[in-house]
Design a protein around this motif. Structure first.
Motif, PDB file in Angstrom:
ATOM      1  N   ASN A   1       0.818  -1.208   0.000  1.00  0.00           N
ATOM      2  CA  ASN A   1       0.000   0.000   0.000  1.00  0.00           C
ATOM      3  C   ASN A   1       0.855   1.262   0.000  1.00  0.00           C
ATOM      4  N   SER A   2       1.981   1.219   0.711  1.00  0.00           N
ATOM      5  CA  SER A   2       2.828   2.401   0.781  1.00  0.00           C
ATOM      6  C   SER A   2       3.687   2.582  -0.458  1.00  0.00           C
ATOM      7  N   SER A   3       3.870   1.493  -1.218  1.00  0.00           N
ATOM      8  CA  SER A   3       4.756   1.574  -2.383  1.00  0.00           C
ATOM      9  C   SER A   3       4.020   1.987  -3.648  1.00  0.00           C
ATOM     10  N   ILE A   4       2.697   1.887  -3.654  1.00  0.00           N
ATOM     11  CA  ILE A   4       1.920   2.257  -4.829  1.00  0.00           C
ATOM     12  C   ILE A   4       1.308   3.626  -4.605  1.00  0.00           C
ATOM     13  N   PRO A   5       1.674   4.626  -5.419  1.00  0.00           N
ATOM     14  CA  PRO A   5       1.157   5.982  -5.217  1.00  0.00           C
ATOM     15  C   PRO A   5      -0.346   6.061  -5.435  1.00  0.00           C
ATOM     16  N   THR A   6      -0.996   6.914  -4.675  1.00  0.00           N
ATOM     17  CA  THR A   6      -2.429   7.125  -4.836  1.00  0.00           C
ATOM     18  C   THR A   6      -2.686   8.006  -6.041  1.00  0.00           C
ATOM     19  N   VAL A   7      -3.591   7.574  -6.893  1.00  0.00           N
ATOM     20  CA  VAL A   7      -3.932   8.335  -8.089  1.00  0.00           C
ATOM     21  C   VAL A   7      -5.362   8.844  -7.946  1.00  0.00           C
ATOM     22  N   ILE A   8      -5.516  10.147  -7.945  1.00  0.00           N
ATOM     23  CA  ILE A   8      -6.846  10.734  -7.776  1.00  0.00           C
ATOM     24  C   ILE A   8      -7.583  10.770  -9.100  1.00  0.00           C
ATOM     25  N   ASN A   9      -6.922  11.188 -10.146  1.00  0.00           N
ATOM     26  CA  ASN A   9      -7.525  11.285 -11.464  1.00  0.00           C
ATOM     27  C   ASN A   9      -7.328   9.956 -12.201  1.00  0.00           C
ATOM     28  N   SER A  10      -8.419   9.197 -12.366  1.00  0.00           N
ATOM     29  CA  SER A  10      -8.305   7.871 -12.960  1.00  0.00           C
ATOM     30  C   SER A  10      -7.810   7.919 -14.395  1.00  0.00           C
ATOM     31  N   ASN A  11      -7.936   9.056 -15.072  1.00  0.00           N
ATOM     32  CA  ASN A  11      -7.451   9.167 -16.445  1.00  0.00           C
ATOM     33  C   ASN A  11      -5.934   9.102 -16.524  1.00  0.00           C
ATOM     34  N   ASN A  12      -5.259   9.262 -15.381  1.00  0.00           N
ATOM     35  CA  ASN A  12      -3.795   9.236 -15.357  1.00  0.00           C
ATOM     36  C   ASN A  12      -3.235   7.837 -15.087  1.00  0.00           C
ATOM     37  N   ILE A  13      -4.105   6.856 -14.925  1.00  0.00           N
ATOM     38  CA  ILE A  13      -3.621   5.502 -14.671  1.00  0.00           C
ATOM     39  C   ILE A  13      -2.885   4.975 -15.892  1.00  0.00           C
ATOM     40  N   LYS A  14      -1.756   4.304 -15.640  1.00  0.00           N
ATOM     41  CA  LYS A  14      -1.026   3.621 -16.704  1.00  0.00           C
ATOM     42  C   LYS A  14      -1.239   2.121 -16.545  1.00  0.00           C
ATOM     43  N   TYR A  15      -1.225   1.414 -17.660  1.00  0.00           N
ATOM     44  CA  TYR A  15      -1.477  -0.016 -17.648  1.00  0.00           C
ATOM     45  C   TYR A  15      -0.371  -0.773 -18.358  1.00  0.00           C
ATOM     46  N   ILE A  16      -0.090  -1.965 -17.826  1.00  0.00           N
ATOM     47  CA  ILE A  16       0.769  -2.932 -18.497  1.00  0.00           C
ATOM     48  C   ILE A  16      -0.142  -4.047 -19.002  1.00  0.00           C
ATOM     49  N   VAL A  17      -0.118  -4.298 -20.310  1.00  0.00           N
ATOM     50  CA  VAL A  17      -1.039  -5.263 -20.912  1.00  0.00           C
ATOM     51  C   VAL A  17      -0.248  -6.326 -21.670  1.00  0.00           C
ATOM     52  N   TYR A  18      -0.383  -7.581 -21.216  1.00  0.00           N
ATOM     53  CA  TYR A  18       0.168  -8.670 -22.031  1.00  0.00           C
ATOM     54  C   TYR A  18      -0.700  -8.788 -23.281  1.00  0.00           C
ATOM     55  N   ASP A  19      -0.068  -8.787 -24.454  1.00  0.00           N
ATOM     56  CA  ASP A  19      -0.818  -8.772 -25.704  1.00  0.00           C
ATOM     57  C   ASP A  19      -0.532 -10.006 -26.551  1.00  0.00           C
ATOM     58  N   CYS A  20      -1.591 -10.716 -26.870  1.00  0.00           N
ATOM     59  CA  CYS A  20      -1.551 -11.747 -27.903  1.00  0.00           C
ATOM     60  C   CYS A  20      -2.878 -11.636 -28.633  1.00  0.00           C
ATOM     61  N   SER A  21      -2.974 -10.607 -29.459  1.00  0.00           N
ATOM     62  CA  SER A  21      -4.248 -10.279 -30.096  1.00  0.00           C
ATOM     63  C   SER A  21      -4.132 -10.334 -31.616  1.00  0.00           C
ATOM     64  N   LYS A  22      -5.279 -10.482 -32.243  1.00  0.00           N
ATOM     65  CA  LYS A  22      -5.329 -10.540 -33.707  1.00  0.00           C
ATOM     66  C   LYS A  22      -5.126  -9.168 -34.337  1.00  0.00           C
ATOM     67  N   THR A  23      -5.220  -8.122 -33.550  1.00  0.00           N
ATOM     68  CA  THR A  23      -5.090  -6.771 -34.106  1.00  0.00           C
ATOM     69  C   THR A  23      -3.671  -6.468 -34.539  1.00  0.00           C
ATOM     70  N   ARG A  24      -2.716  -7.260 -34.079  1.00  0.00           N
ATOM     71  CA  ARG A  24      -1.316  -7.028 -34.429  1.00  0.00           C
ATOM     72  C   ARG A  24      -0.727  -8.290 -35.031  1.00  0.00           C
ATOM     73  N   PRO A  25       0.027  -8.173 -36.123  1.00  0.00           N
ATOM     74  CA  PRO A  25       0.595  -9.359 -36.779  1.00  0.00           C
ATOM     75  C   PRO A  25       1.743  -9.939 -35.966  1.00  0.00           C
ATOM     76  N   GLY A  26       2.115 -11.138 -36.306  1.00  0.00           N
ATOM     77  CA  GLY A  26       3.277 -11.751 -35.670  1.00  0.00           C
ATOM     78  C   GLY A  26       2.900 -12.842 -34.699  1.00  0.00           C
ATOM     79  N   ALA A  27       3.922 -13.589 -34.291  1.00  0.00           N
ATOM     80  CA  ALA A  27       3.734 -14.755 -33.435  1.00  0.00           C
ATOM     81  C   ALA A  27       3.570 -14.361 -31.971  1.00  0.00           C
ATOM     82  N   CYS A  28       2.941 -15.250 -31.225  1.00  0.00           N
ATOM     83  CA  CYS A  28       2.892 -15.152 -29.756  1.00  0.00           C
ATOM     84  C   CYS A  28       3.617 -16.325 -29.112  1.00  0.00           C
ATOM     85  N   GLY A  29       3.763 -17.419 -29.864  1.00  0.00           N
ATOM     86  CA  GLY A  29       4.324 -18.633 -29.300  1.00  0.00           C
ATOM     87  C   GLY A  29       3.229 -19.586 -28.879  1.00  0.00           C
TER      88      GLY A  29
END
Length: 392
Positions: A61-89
């Motif tokens: 809880n102390s290591s993750i900063p509090t974000v008041i404006n939800s529009n400022n949230i950043k995300y890490i997304v694992y991607d294996c989608s059809k929208t992008r070409p190439g292999a996933c394995g």
């Protein structure tokens, strides 16, 4: 409010792993993994774990900063989608990529999501077990994004960020960071100067237990898969135990560009199956080769069972309906991790089943003419090659 929920979920990630750490430490030197359940521990250890969880929750809880404006949230997304070409394995490659991406999310303190619809939508078969990881396309529409294709050796460019030589937040600085990778970078993460305080469990858990805890933390069968598993058990199982083998051959004509692998003398497998009590054991062969499966069915007509569907490699085009092939793969995977006896060959899929299976009892490694008992803790050394992680 939305961010606070993610904040709590990231806490759940590390808490779950930390419980696993202390269970693993308590059993150091034994080839057992007892899961997360505190009910398996005596009161003294249970009280100790409760105190450690509370301390870890405060740290998180102390290591993750509090974000008041939800529009400022950043995300890490694992991607294996059809929208992008190439292999996933294949399946194991994707689990390694998900693990590494999840660790990146913890290091950058960005919520972790999964965008997976190639060749099928993952949540049709697996759904969140402890926290919500399903990607929502609305996130993409309202944020600046970056797509990082880090498959195979493309990942070399981020090594210095993973090891801590450079600030990892610089590389993953956009609002939504899509990451496609297929290797496990645990050893790179462990080189970080402060990894012991950043992610303590990463320095203590074995590969096997990291994968086991990660898989159980993220996934559980969807209603569709759960029903298919129950139906398979009801209609195909007739004996109290099951002995299984995963045999990766390569060169499957239904899988384009599938490279042939070194031949495995099937008599080695038959010799082992012949020793089993046929009134006690059902038998199953999971393989990319219909010829191997057919040979097993012909030799053990009364005992050999199979999962429904046709064989595919999920990262390669096939004439088979991808939904049918993906379901077969999931049925194979969940069956293998519950087998009383399990023989694996040199493949990421086999190694992953050994990791997630949670026990060494009845685990065998098959190389050439050599079939011997092995340990889920050292199986990646039994098959030394670039499987799951890049070579040194």
């Amino acid at each position: 409010m939305y961010y606070c929920k993610h904040k709590h979920r990231i806490g759940l990630i590390l808490i779950s792993f930390m419980v696993g750490i202390h269970i693993a430490v308590r059993n150091k030197g034994k080839h057992h993994s007892f899961g997360i359940g505190a009910r398996l521990l005596d009161n003294q250890i249970n009280n100790y774990l409760t105190d450690q969880i509370r301390k870890q929750e405060n740290w998180i809880n102390s290591s993750i900063p509090t974000v008041i404006n939800s529009n400022n949230i950043k995300y890490i997304v694992y991607d294996c989608s059809k929208t992008r070409p190439g292999a996933c394995g294949g399946w194991a490659d994707r689990m390694s990529g998900i693990l590494s991406t999840c660790i990146i999310s913890v290091l950058t303190k960005q919520p972790f999501l999964v965008n997976f619809d190639k060749p099928c939508t993952l949540q049709d078969y697996l759904v969140p077990a402890t926290f919500e990881w399903r990607y929502n396309a609305s996130i993409f529409q309202r944020s600046n994004t970056a797509y990082h294709n880090l498959i195979d050796y493309r990942s070399k460019k981020i090594k210095s960020f993973l090891t801590g030589s450079q600030d990892i937040n610089i590389f993953f600085s956009m609002g939504v960071n899509f990451i496609r990778m297929n290797w496990d970078f645990t050893e790179s993460f462990r080189k970080r100067p402060n990894i012991g305080s950043e992610i303590p469990w990463l320095t203590k858990l074995t590969y096997a237990d990291i994968y086991k805890q990660m898989f159980d933390m993220l996934f559980k069968p969807s209603p569709l898969l759960d029903q298919a598993l129950k139906e398979q058990y009801r209609t195909r199982r007739s004996r109290p135990k099951i002995a299984c083998a995963h045999v990766r051959v390569g060169g499957n004509p239904t899988i384009p560009k599938d490279l042939k692998r070194k031949n495995k003398p099937l008599e080695i497998l038959w010799q082992y199956f012949d020793t089993l009590n046929k009134t006690e054991y059902d038998l199953l062969i999971s393989s990319d080769s219909e010829q191997v499966k057919d040979a097993g069915k012909k030799r053990y007509r009364g005992n050999m069972i199979d999962t429904v569907g046709k064989i595919i490699h999920i990262d390669r085009r096939s004439k088979t309906d991808p939904n049918e092939g993906f379901l077969k793969m999931m049925l194979d995977f969940y069956t293998l991790i519950t087998c009383d006896k399990l023989i694996i060959t040199n493949s990421g899929f086999g190694i992953l089943t050994a990791y997630v299976r949670q026990t060494d009892d009845g685990l065998y490694c098959w190389r050439g003419r050599d079939l011997r008992p092995c340990s889920r803790y050292t199986v990646h050394n039994t098959f030394p090659s670039e499987i799951l992680a890049p070579g040194s």
